[in-house]
Design an enzyme around this catalytic site. Sequence first.
Site, PDB file in Angstrom:
ATOM      1  CB  ILE A   1      -1.088   0.033   1.555  1.00 42.63           C
ATOM      2  CG1 ILE A   1      -2.018  -1.016   1.078  1.00 42.63           C
ATOM      3  CG2 ILE A   1      -1.183   1.384   1.952  1.00 42.63           C
ATOM      4  CD1 ILE A   1      -2.872  -1.120   2.047  1.00 42.63           C
TER       5      ILE A   1
ATOM      6  CB  ALA B   1       0.286   2.000   4.497  1.00 39.79           C
TER       7      ALA B   1
ATOM      8  N   GLY C   1       0.414  -3.187   7.078  1.00 38.06           N
ATOM      9  CA  GLY C   1      -0.136  -3.872   7.175  1.00 38.06           C
ATOM     10  C   GLY C   1      -1.420  -4.091   7.603  1.00 38.06           C
ATOM     11  NE  ARG C   2      -6.917  -4.613   4.845  1.00 40.09           N
ATOM     12  CZ  ARG C   2      -8.015  -3.579   4.892  1.00 40.09           C
ATOM     13  NH1 ARG C   2      -7.837  -2.570   4.574  1.00 40.09           N
ATOM     14  NH2 ARG C   2      -8.660  -3.912   4.278  1.00 40.09           N
TER      15      ARG C   2
ATOM     16  CG  HIS D   1       9.799 -10.109 -31.717  1.00 42.15           C
ATOM     17  ND1 HIS D   1      11.097 -10.132 -31.508  1.00 42.15           N
ATOM     18  CD2 HIS D   1      10.427  -9.434 -33.775  1.00 42.15           C
ATOM     19  CE1 HIS D   1      11.585  -8.733 -31.479  1.00 42.15           C
ATOM     20  NE2 HIS D   1      10.763  -8.771 -32.811  1.00 42.15           N
TER      21      HIS D   1
END
Length: 483
Positions: free
Chosen positions: A200, A284, A286-287, A459
């Site tokens: 984040i 930000a 972590g969660r 290519h």
Amino acid sequence: MPNEKQQAPADSFDVIVIGGGPAGYPAALRAAQNKLSVACIDEWKNKDGTFAFGGTCLNAGCIPSKALLESSELYYRLQSEFAVHGIKVSGAALDLAQMQKRKAGVVRTMTQGILTLFKAAGVTPLQGHGKLLAGRKVEFTAHDGSRRTLSAKHVVLASGSAPIELRSAPFKAPEIVDSWGALDFEAVPKRLGVIGAGVIGLELGSVWRRLGSEVVVLEALPDFLAFADQQLAREALRHLKKQGLDVRLGAKVSGARVTGAGVEVSYTDAGGEQRLTVDRLVVAIGRRPYTEDLFSPDSGVTLDERGFIKVDEHCRTGAAGVYAIGDCVRGPMLAHKGKEEGVMVADLIAGRYGEMNYKVIPSVIYTAPEIAWVGETEEQVKASGREYKTGVFPFLASGRARAMEQAAGFAKIVASREDDEILGVHIVGPLAGELIAEAVLAMEYSASSEDLQRTIHAHPTLAEAVHEAALAADKRSIDAPNR
Ligand code: FAD
Ligand code: NAD
């Protein structure tokens, strides 16, 4: 023949899914495809008071961040790159209100799309709070406060996650915000502080840097992207720094205070006590799994020591017929991980085959250049004591990347010396998030680097970099010197 779904009593379902994010809504849809009667309960409330399915990802995560990353990248390239292409631009200006409006439109279209999908599949959408009780009863409290008890043969918990608050810098809007707040700035902050150089921090730091903020990112760990391949991390950091992201490693934040001059952040690093003043601070770091009021103590569901719902490899909880998926269970907090778990449990519930290959979950960081990988890092393989080889191909040697003026970065492959199996692929470069899909497929089928070497790539494409990295692992690269 009467439709089985129409016969189901309104309060009783084969499957009730609690949570309508990228884990829950696919589980509901797949269960309906499997001809089961399904309800999906979701309580998401937007800042304007509206309700929407889609969870964090669609409302306040993956989709709005990618919308802003795209817009801000166009703005940045317009200023830094167009002249090289021979395109002169004058009078270009930022209209942040329009940028935010476009973002909101993208989010609205995507979240309303879930209701359309539910309608087409026959999933009953229920907006409000769901709580699992004993015996697979579910208490549903609608947003108007009305309450009823539903029952289900199977329940899937998909309640997601919430941002972690930093004790030394608690959220205090509008100055100290989480990622949702940072997606909604109405003006470009002159000075932006970000705590945490994770996914984040880098994505949102990039958005506001490209739009003109001076961005300082404070990261507690001494290594940049410590969980990624370190060759990849070093290359990514070099490019992000060139864009002006001021990433400070080994920085431990001790306090943040809102003053008349902005937010005063104090931290310590190798140089001792430091101070930084910014206009906005994004935390930000972590969660955490979000399971508040999700199940009663007698439901049979339990949490592990980190607060995640305890599940086995098939996402079964300790309660019979109850599954949990997505960010509220162990494993990486990624939308596609939750989605595949949702599909797996819906198939298992229907008596079909369902399996998750946790070893090949791709990670993508949508910076410029993008950073993407799958499988093991070189450091992990080395630490395991296995014999391995690596192949690296720089985008500087890619005709397509050169033509795009996007020649930063490389593709890297790590393969076993013993049997040539691909162990990991790490890409930093243009559209790395798209390129990694080939590596994911290859690893899903336990491909060898020779398999990739013998696969014809069109290519000129960026995908040739993956092909050439595989060739380089055996010193057979055609388009770059073999070292
Ligand atoms: P969520 O998306 O959090 O959904 C859970 C839902 O359940 C929510 O709507 C919640 O309101 C609801 N709910 C919870 N409890 C109850 C209850 N008791 N009753 C009713 N409803 C309930 N991941 C990626 O893979 N790619 C990305 O690019 C990406 N970008 C991100 C950017 C940001 C800024 C953030 C914050 C996250 C990002 N993520 C990304 C992570 C991704 O958003 C999560 O991994 C994903 O949303 C998890 O899905 P989920 O369904 O488990 O939970
Ligand atoms: P993260 O775990 O990716 O990064 C957090 C960073 O903060 C880490 O580098 C950590 O070392 C650092 N940190 C922790 N405590 C700190 C402190 N006190 N001071 C300074 N630094 C500190 O978490 P996130 O960036 O908050 O993202 C949360 C979740 O959302 C992640 O699991 C991620 O997978 C998911 N997400 C994914 C995407 C994507 O897939 N592109 C995008 C955004 C978010």
